[in-house]
Design an enzyme around this catalytic site. Structure first.
Site, PDB file in Angstrom:
ATOM      1  N   HIS A   1     -45.764 -11.906  56.141  1.00 30.82           N
ATOM      2  CA  HIS A   1     -45.098 -13.091  55.583  1.00 30.82           C
ATOM      3  C   HIS A   1     -46.120 -14.143  55.146  1.00 30.82           C
ATOM      4  O   HIS A   1     -45.781 -15.313  54.961  1.00 30.82           O
ATOM      5  CB  HIS A   1     -44.099 -13.642  56.594  1.00 30.82           C
ATOM      6  CG  HIS A   1     -42.954 -12.697  56.811  1.00 30.82           C
ATOM      7  ND1 HIS A   1     -41.714 -12.876  56.262  1.00 30.82           N
ATOM      8  CD2 HIS A   1     -42.908 -11.511  57.473  1.00 30.82           C
ATOM      9  CE1 HIS A   1     -40.937 -11.856  56.588  1.00 30.82           C
ATOM     10  NE2 HIS A   1     -41.631 -11.011  57.329  1.00 30.82           N
TER      11      HIS A   1
ATOM     12  N   GLU B   1     -71.359  -7.113  59.988  1.00 26.29           N
ATOM     13  CA  GLU B   1     -72.773  -7.398  60.227  1.00 26.29           C
ATOM     14  C   GLU B   1     -73.633  -6.138  60.036  1.00 26.29           C
ATOM     15  O   GLU B   1     -74.820  -6.220  59.750  1.00 26.29           O
ATOM     16  CB  GLU B   1     -72.946  -7.952  61.648  1.00 26.29           C
ATOM     17  CG  GLU B   1     -73.919  -9.103  61.721  1.00 26.29           C
ATOM     18  CD  GLU B   1     -73.837  -9.862  63.037  1.00 26.29           C
ATOM     19  OE1 GLU B   1     -73.797 -11.097  62.999  1.00 26.29           O
ATOM     20  OE2 GLU B   1     -73.842  -9.232  64.108  1.00 26.29           O
TER      21      GLU B   1
ATOM     22  N   LYS C   1     -78.907 -20.726  59.925  1.00 24.46           N
ATOM     23  CA  LYS C   1     -79.614 -21.352  61.050  1.00 24.46           C
ATOM     24  C   LYS C   1     -80.793 -22.177  60.532  1.00 24.46           C
ATOM     25  O   LYS C   1     -81.013 -23.303  60.985  1.00 24.46           O
ATOM     26  CB  LYS C   1     -80.156 -20.277  62.002  1.00 24.46           C
ATOM     27  CG  LYS C   1     -79.080 -19.513  62.750  1.00 24.46           C
ATOM     28  CD  LYS C   1     -79.724 -18.567  63.744  1.00 24.46           C
ATOM     29  CE  LYS C   1     -78.762 -17.536  64.243  1.00 24.46           C
ATOM     30  NZ  LYS C   1     -79.394 -16.475  65.024  1.00 24.46           N
TER      31      LYS C   1
HETATM   32  O1  PA5 Z   1     -74.616  -8.408  66.771  1.00 22.01           O
HETATM   33  C1  PA5 Z   1     -75.493  -9.259  66.885  1.00 22.01           C
HETATM   34  O2  PA5 Z   1     -76.673  -8.959  67.111  1.00 22.01           O
HETATM   35  C2  PA5 Z   1     -75.163 -10.731  66.787  1.00 22.01           C
HETATM   36  O3  PA5 Z   1     -73.831 -10.937  66.463  1.00 22.01           O
HETATM   37  C3  PA5 Z   1     -75.460 -11.427  68.111  1.00 22.01           C
HETATM   38  O4  PA5 Z   1     -74.685 -10.828  69.121  1.00 22.01           O
HETATM   39  C4  PA5 Z   1     -75.142 -12.903  68.036  1.00 22.01           C
HETATM   40  O5  PA5 Z   1     -75.850 -13.491  66.976  1.00 22.01           O
HETATM   41  C5  PA5 Z   1     -75.529 -13.605  69.345  1.00 22.01           C
HETATM   42  O6  PA5 Z   1     -76.878 -13.404  69.621  1.00 22.01           O
HETATM   43  P1  PA5 Z   1     -77.476 -13.636  71.050  1.00 22.01           P
HETATM   44  O7  PA5 Z   1     -76.849 -12.673  71.992  1.00 22.01           O
HETATM   45  O8  PA5 Z   1     -78.946 -13.410  70.894  1.00 22.01           O
HETATM   46  O9  PA5 Z   1     -77.163 -15.057  71.447  1.00 22.01           O
END
Ligand code: PA5
Length: 434
Positions: free
Chosen positions: A308, A287, A422
């Site tokens: 494996h 990310e 989303k």
């Molecule tokens: O690293 C990040 O920002 C994302 O992976 C969020 O943690 C994830 O989308 C969850 O978001 P939230 O805590 O707002 O529900």
């Protein structure tokens, strides 16, 4: 500093001059993080989190932990991405490998809100029908659909099982200090609440209550975890030079390998309890770096299991990956290999060795084979799996990721691409206002 980083087995794929030239870039990227002068610099709260945590914050976490532990055989942690993976990484690394079958002093931790599977939720509710449980709901934005949906279902179940007022004693919310639907709901219901700091993004939040509360509820020592991270924080700040700082070495070498066309980093461990630690790594790096049509694709494997399955591909498939092995020097237990006079399985040659020794040799043999197959090999070694070393590792990877992201030229602290699915989902569901 107990983390060792080695890259001798990647040198064949690296140009010495590029390594020399890159050292200054890695050092500069670290200063960009520490001086808060780079992109996304309003999300750098994690840099000093280990040393910023106050005694009062620990007392508050311990008070809520004691309260929930007393009431619960099970705690359901509701969250997704950075709001769940860090806690799970640490808990699964430290807990008994067959935790659900072992009754201890602390509740079992189950997870929800990280998928939209109806069967998963059904099965979870079936388990909760016959267990005393609590819920920790975590969402920084307070608006993420998956955890919100799971929490609505769990809230109703909890209220039906215990009564509306008693359910409030079993629910804790971890969210933003002011914004979001979860904050509004928690205030209205009067749930105990912990705050996720504004300047800490989800995937860098494991050392906030997001990770610390679930980890404490599972019975693990959050002070040791924080101490490991704090010592790593100090080490990094006091070692700005490339040659003495493995964080910079790892960040540079992986970027150079990427520059040589190796677009996949396979993080592998020979300890199955690190499966979720690798999942956390994948989220942190994926990310943070995968944007602007750039970035290493982070993949994971547990060996011998995946030798494996993926082993054939790693050895002889498309040459597009390097491997980072997460190695553990010592294990906590000993299992003897029994004597067998008949030796029908032909294993007597292993009789005087430990299982861990055999696993270490499997690791060496695997790395040699993969290097022979032109897969450059990096190795990150910790003395053993415990809270302290996991704290060190967490900070090591967080800082490496930030430095590496800056070296790549991206903002390692945003995730604009996550919105795309989303939007489609909301449109297809007919969400009002979309
Ligand atoms: O690293 C990040 O920002 C994302 O992976 C969020 O943690 C994830 O989308 C969850 O978001 P939230 O805590 O707002 O529900």
């Amino acid at each position: 500093m107990n983390i060792q980083f080695t890259c001798q087995d990647a040198l064949f794929a690296l140009d010495n001059q590029k390594v020399e030239n890159g050292k200054k870039d890695a050092e500069a990227a670290l200063q960009t993080v520490l001086n808060k002068t780079g992109r996304g610099n309003d999300f750098l709260g994690w840099v000093t989190l280990p040393s910023d945590v106050t005694e009062q914050e620990i007392i508050d976490l311990e008070t809520v932990t004691a309260h929930l532990v007393e009431k619960s055989e099970v705690v359901v942690v509701v969250g997704i991405g950075g709001s769940y993976l860090g806690a799970r990484a640490v808990i699964e690394a430290l807990q008994h490998s067959f935790a659900p079958y072992v009754k201890g002093k602390y509740p079992h931790i189950l997870y929800a809100g990280n998928n939209i599977s109806e069967d998963y939720l059904h099965d979870l509710l079936e388990v909760l029908d016959c267990k005393d449980y609590s819920v920790v709901v975590i969402s920084k934005s307070g608006t993420t659909t998956e955890p919100a949906l799971a929490f609505r279902i769990l809230k109703e179940h909890c209220e039906k099982k215990y009564g509306v007022e008693a359910a409030k004693e079993r629910i804790v919310a971890i969210t933003d200090k002011a914004r979001g639907a979860l904050k509004t709901l928690a205030d209205k219901e009067g749930y105990p609440t912990f705050v996720i700091p504004d300047d800490v993004g989800g995937r860098y939040s494991v050392l906030t209550p997001v990770g610390l509360l679930p980890i404490a509820l599972a019975g693990f020592d959050i002070l040791q975890l924080l101490q490991g991270a704090r010592d790593m924080q100090k080490f990094v700040a006091e070692h700005p030079a490339y040659d003495e700082n493995p964080v910079l070495q790892y960040a540079l070498i992986r970027n150079l390998l990427y520059g040589n066309g190796l677009k996949v980093e396979l993080v592998a461990s020979f300890e199955p309890q690190l499966f979720y630690f690798i999942e956390w790594f994948k989220q942190l790096f994926g990310e943070s770096e995968g944007k602007e049509h750039k970035g290493i694709f982070p993949a994971g494997a547990i060996f011998s299991t995946d030798l494996h399955s993926l082993g054939q591909y790693i050895q002889e498939g498309t040459r597009q990956m390097f491997e980072t092995v997460l190695a553990i020097d010592a294990v906590h237990h000993r299992v003897n290999i029994p004597e067998d006079a008949e030796n029908l399985d032909n294993l007597n040659y292993l009789q005087h060795r430990t299982i861990h020794e055999i696993n270490q040799i499997a690791r060496k043999g695997t790395c040699l084979a993969h290097v022979d197959g032109q897969v450059p090999n990096l190795c990150i070694t910790v003395p053993e799996i415990n809270e302290y070393h996991l704290g060190e590792l967490i900070y090591f990877f967080e800082m490496s990721c930030a430095v590496s992201g800056y070296m790549l030229g991206v903002n390692p602290f945003d995730q604009p691409g996550v919105e795309a699915y989303k939007k489609n989902m909301f449109r297809l569901l007919g969400k009002p206002g979309v």
